[in-house]
Scaffold this motif. Structure first.
Motif, short mmCIF file in Angstrom:
data_model
loop_
_atom_site.label_atom_id
_atom_site.label_comp_id
_atom_site.label_asym_id
_atom_site.label_seq_id
_atom_site.Cartn_x
_atom_site.Cartn_y
_atom_site.Cartn_z
N ARG A 98 -1.15 7.33 -2.75
CA ARG A 98 -1.29 6.27 -2.09
C ARG A 98 -2.73 6.19 -0.70
N GLY A 99 -3.93 5.27 -1.36
CA GLY A 99 -4.66 5.78 -0.20
C GLY A 99 -6.57 6.55 -1.44
N PRO A 121 4.70 -0.47 0.72
CA PRO A 121 3.35 -1.06 0.80
C PRO A 121 2.24 -0.91 0.18
N TRP A 122 2.11 0.61 -0.79
CA TRP A 122 1.12 0.43 -1.25
C TRP A 122 0.66 0.05 -2.72
#
Lengths: 468, 446
Positions: B207-208, B177-178
């Motif tokens: 992530r993020g 998803p990342w």
């Protein structure tokens, strides 16, 4: 076509597949590459230090299967004879699905090769001489305009291809194309400043490429790329050339295809128009005289013009046959293969912003105080993000942003105040479309992949800043 | 668990006598500066896509021949997608510019059978990678595309036939998803999947996070990242065609590019076992080539054409993406020889700096020598080694500044940093073996 039908019968018999499709493609390419280290000004094209390749390509692809098992097999060379499928058996199909389009009433009347297919007009030796002469002319004319320009890479490809397909559902199709592409990479240094320029141009025929205009474009871009950065960049008005307009439109391509793209495009408008009333964005697989023009796509589905944005509002989505009838919209032939090794995928063929009525020259000269951006900066950033972050969360499209680094000029009341070697143009996708104030009459296509076209555009409301 | 798949090499590409096409080529050669070569090639790619994909198994096979004539620095290539006597004769006619250039009867050319498909080892990749990720005590959704690539090559350069070459390797693309991780592996055995799991776990933990924008002080590069750096700033920089853009390639010999700890070798013979080469794509025997010896340029990468232009250069580094492309000088398997510093000491003197395990992308501007390296994530170095994760990192610097900033080389080389090199649009697999390295005082370019 008969050999394809016989082969399809053999495939079904051996594999037990309920459906199958065969795609066969042949092509020939003549490639001329110029050695960058040996390109002084020459008087005779025959003296050009060039590497010539004559390439014959031939391959086929088979899709077979049904609701629960499927197979994709591609191979070079001629299609096996009906008794040449002995390696295929019921175990060849693996978990997967295969769906194939059904024949359309339009298909039988529209399977003739496109008018763009004229690859065999000139004998091979003449094509080679014409190619060498063309490259020699580009170098000679560029030498006159920008003697400091140094070639880094030069490649000319010209060729033709033809494809035929047949499936067990009764779909058949033939396409034929000819294409010439030129890829030139130059560098220059002026007063200690280095600049690069990469140009990629295409035409359906080598004889439609103009050495003079290409040399002129390279010289113009090198002049801009090696100029000192301007002390101030006005941000009010930005005029983008067709070349940069094509890059901007290509960034928006994900919004302009398929069901997901349509949903995003609708959200982008959110009740208000996407752009000015005269904004038309079209994809047309059968565009007259287009390089990719064909009556059917690579699954044998008839192509047509699809108005993606009509009069500034979302028009209709680009849907493949699998989504025919979705939300009441009709499908168009839009699944293409990048070659015989590839499966068909939903993509544009001739995606373009339709030209307006305003002369491009008057848009450029009408800049009160702004920038005229000519092309992407060499190795500059060119991207659009439709998600606010990379953590996988759902993105809001109104946060979708784009960023392009370009070269251009600073203009005041039609007069060029100076060159801008690297300018960053940024904004939201919504601002980009809604900020279109004028659309020129000089629609031009560039290879993208596929073909992307745009005229000169006047944009407002975007951020402009100098880089470096 | 190691893969126990049968790795026996397939039958030779040409089962007929290689002397027949060699003899035919020798009939084409006119005395003088003319060289002729025939390049027979066979490629197979088996692709297994995620379960949700239609046509989950995709098999692509192709074979063909390219005949090339080099005369006075100009080359002429004719290639076709079939291997047969008539196809070979047609290519010869095209490069010679006459009909029946090799006589009335084309030579007898026959090909061997394709190797066995062995789909099971690819089908196991997903489960093995999932287990490797779980061993890192993490779990997340992954969509895995696994591919096995096989390539057989036989080069005949009149009148000699080089030994047939066979390469087999794998590529993975993991979508999370990342983001997407992609890379090359010599096998799908656990020992090769474990480093992939490590990279995926790092990406999960970072992530993020926002891009790391602080100016770099000390940077420690893991073996994967060091390999990508050396690929860009040593291998690409020392390819004869790159050097030819900015001057005479042989004048670079002896130039000091880095400190005495930098010993860099290109040796296709010591690549992972299924990818070793004994001859290049022009049929020249490969050599163990010192690119940098104690930080100084020793021998750039060259093919036949460049060796002809610059007599001090040694051919044997020619690679071609396919029969339809001309060969060019490229790296195959890059090695940085180990130093004497244990890995923990590399970190001990780098507290407060950054640790980068992998670069996902690198690029060298051949004209001005500027290099851009992008890492998807990194880690801050604390007293105990790498600690907190960071977001993406981009390093922009000149190639010479990057090499000059290497102050220490670890003592434990590892295979890693394998990937696709896409110079000039020709996709080629490249391999490497490197220890970790430490960079200090890096000058950052605009």
């Amino acid at each position: 076509m008969r050999s394809l039908r016989l082969a399809l019968g053999a495939v079904r018999e051996r594999s037990g597949a309920s459906g199958a499709e065969l795609y066969v493609k042949v092509g020939n390419t003549r490639r001329i590459e110029i050695d960058p280290w040996t390109t002084p000004a020459l008087t005779d094209p025959a003296d050009l230090q060039a590497q010539v390749s004559v390439l014959d390509e031939r391959g086929w692809a088979l899709r077979a299967g049904g609701a629960s098992r499927a197979l994709f097999l591609a191979d070079s060379g001629p299609l096996p004879r009906p008794n040449g499928w002995s390696r295929l058996n019921r175990h060849s199909l693996r978990p997967g699905t295969l769906r194939l389009p059904a024949p359309s009433s339009e298909m039988t009347s529209r399977t003739a090769p496109s008018p763009a297919a004229g690859g065999g007009e000139h004998p091979p030796a003449d094509e080679e001489t014409a190619g060498l002469t063309f490259l020699h002319e580009v170098l000679r004319r560029l030498g006159e305009r920008a003697p400091e320009a140094r070639l880094i890479r030069g490649r000319l490809d010209s060729g033709a291809s033809a494809a035929v397909l047949a499936s067990t559902t009764g779909v058949t199709g033939r396409t034929a194309r000819s294409l010439a592409t030129v890829e030139l990479d130059f560098a220059a240094s002026r007063d200690g400043r280095h600049g690069h320029c990469r140009l990629y141009r295409a035409a359906s025929n080598l004889h439609l490429l103009s050495a003079d205009s290409i040399a002129s474009e390279i010289a113009e871009r090198l002049t801009m790329a090696t100029a000192p950065a301007p002390p101030f960049l006005p941000a009010g008005e930005v005029v983008v050339s067709p070349a940069l307009g094509c890059n901007l439109l290509a960034l928006l391509a994900p919004l302009l295809r398929g069901r997901d793209g349509w949903r995003r495009l609708r959200q982008l408008g959110a009740g208000s128009p996407l752009g000015p009333p005269r904004l038309q964005i079209v994809d047309d697989g059968g565009l007259d005289a287009g390089w990719m023009s064909a009556a059917v796509d690579d699954e044998g589905v008839p192509t047509r013009a699809v108005a993606l944005v009509r009069d500034g509002e979302p028009g209709e989505p680009l849907l493949s046959w699998e989504d025919d009838g979705w939300s009441g919209f009709a499908a168009a032939g839009c699944r293409r293969r990048s070659g015989w090794r590839a499966l068909p995928e939903l993509c544009h063929s001739h995606l373009y912003i339709a030209g307006g009525s305003e002369p491009a020259e008057s848009i450029r000269t009408g800049i009160v105080h702004g920038c005229y951006l000519v092309d992407r900066a060499h190795d500059g950033r060119c991207l659009a993000t439709f998600e606010p972050s990379t953590n996988g969360g759902p993105g809001r499209l109104d946060e979708g942003r784009f960023e392009v680094e370009a070269i251009g000029q600073v203009v005041r009341r039609g007069a060029v105040l100076g060159e801008a070697p690297k300018v960053r143009l940024t904004g939201s996708v919504r601002q980009l479309l809604q900020g279109i104030r004028a659309i020129g009459d000089d629609l031009r296509f560039l290879p993208a992949p596929g073909a992307v076209g745009a005229p000169t555009l006047l944009l407002t409301g975007l951020q402009v800043e100098a880089v470096g | 668990m190691r893969s126990n798949a049968n790795r026996a090499e397939p039958r030779p590409l040409l089962t007929s006598d290689a002397a027949a096409p060699a003899d035919a080529l020798s009939r084409l050669v006119v005395p003088g500066d003319q060289q002729l070569e025939a390049f027979f090639e066979r490629l197979e790619t088996v692709e297994l896509l995620p379960r949700s994909a239609p046509n989950r198994v995709r098999l692509r096979r192709e074979q063909g021949v390219g005949v090339r004539k080099i005369e006075n620095g100009k080359s002429r290539l004719a290639a076709t997608d079939t291997i047969s006597g008539p196809a070979f004769a047609a290519c010869c006619d095209r490069v010679a510019g006459t009909t029946r250039s090799i006589g009335a009867a084309p030579p007898r050319i026959r090909t061997g059978s394709w190797p066995a498909l062995r789909l099971a080892e690819i089908e196991q990749a997903e489960a093995r990678l999932t287990r490797a990720v779980n061993r890192r005590r993490v779990g997340f959704p992954m969509e895995i595309t696994a591919r096995r690539h096989r390539r057989q090559v036989q080069v005949i350069r009149s009148p000699i036939a080089a030994p047939p070459q066979f390469e087999e390797y794998f590529s993975l693309q993991v979508t999370t998803p990342w983001g997407v991780w992609g890379g090359l592996l010599p096998s799908l055995a656990d020992e090769d999947l474990d480093p992939v799991a490590l990279c995926l776990a790092d990406r999960l933990r970072s992530r993020g996070l926002p891009p790391h924008r602080r100016a770099p002080g000390v940077i420690v590069l893991g073996p994967n990242a060091a390999a990508v750096l050396l690929h860009e700033v040593v291998a690409h920089a020392l390819e004869a065609d790159t050097l030819g853009l900015s001057g005479a390639p042989d004048q670079v010999v002896g130039l000091k590019l880095g400190g005495p700890e930098l010993d860099v070798v290109d040796d296709p013979r010591s690549a992972p076992s299924a990818c070793k080469r004994s001859s290049d794509d022009e049929g020249t025997a490969v050599v163990s080539r010192w690119l940098l010896r104690r930080g100084r340029v020793r021998q750039p990468l060259a093919d036949l054409a460049w060796a002809e232009r610059c007599p001090s250069m040694i051919p044997g580094a020619a690679r071609r993406a396919s029969r339809h492309r001309l060969p060019g000088p490229r790296t195959s398997h890059l090695e940085l020889l180990p130093g004497t510093i244990p890995e923990r000491e590399l970190f001990a003197e780098a507290v407060g700096g950054l640790y980068i395990r992998e670069f996902e992308r690198g690029n060298l501007d051949p004209f001005d020598g500027r290099c851009v390296l992008r890492a998807p994530c990194g880690r801050l170095i604390g007293a105990s080694g790498p600690v907190d994760h960071t977001g993406p990192i981009e390093i922009r610097s000149r190639a010479v500044d990057l090499l000059a900033s290497v102050t220490a080389v670890g003592d434990r080389p590892l295979a890693g940093g394998a990937g696709w090199c896409a110079k000039d649009g020709a996709l080629l697999p490249v391999w490497a073996r490197c220890p970790s390295i430490r960079l200090e005082g890096l000058q950052v370019a605009d």
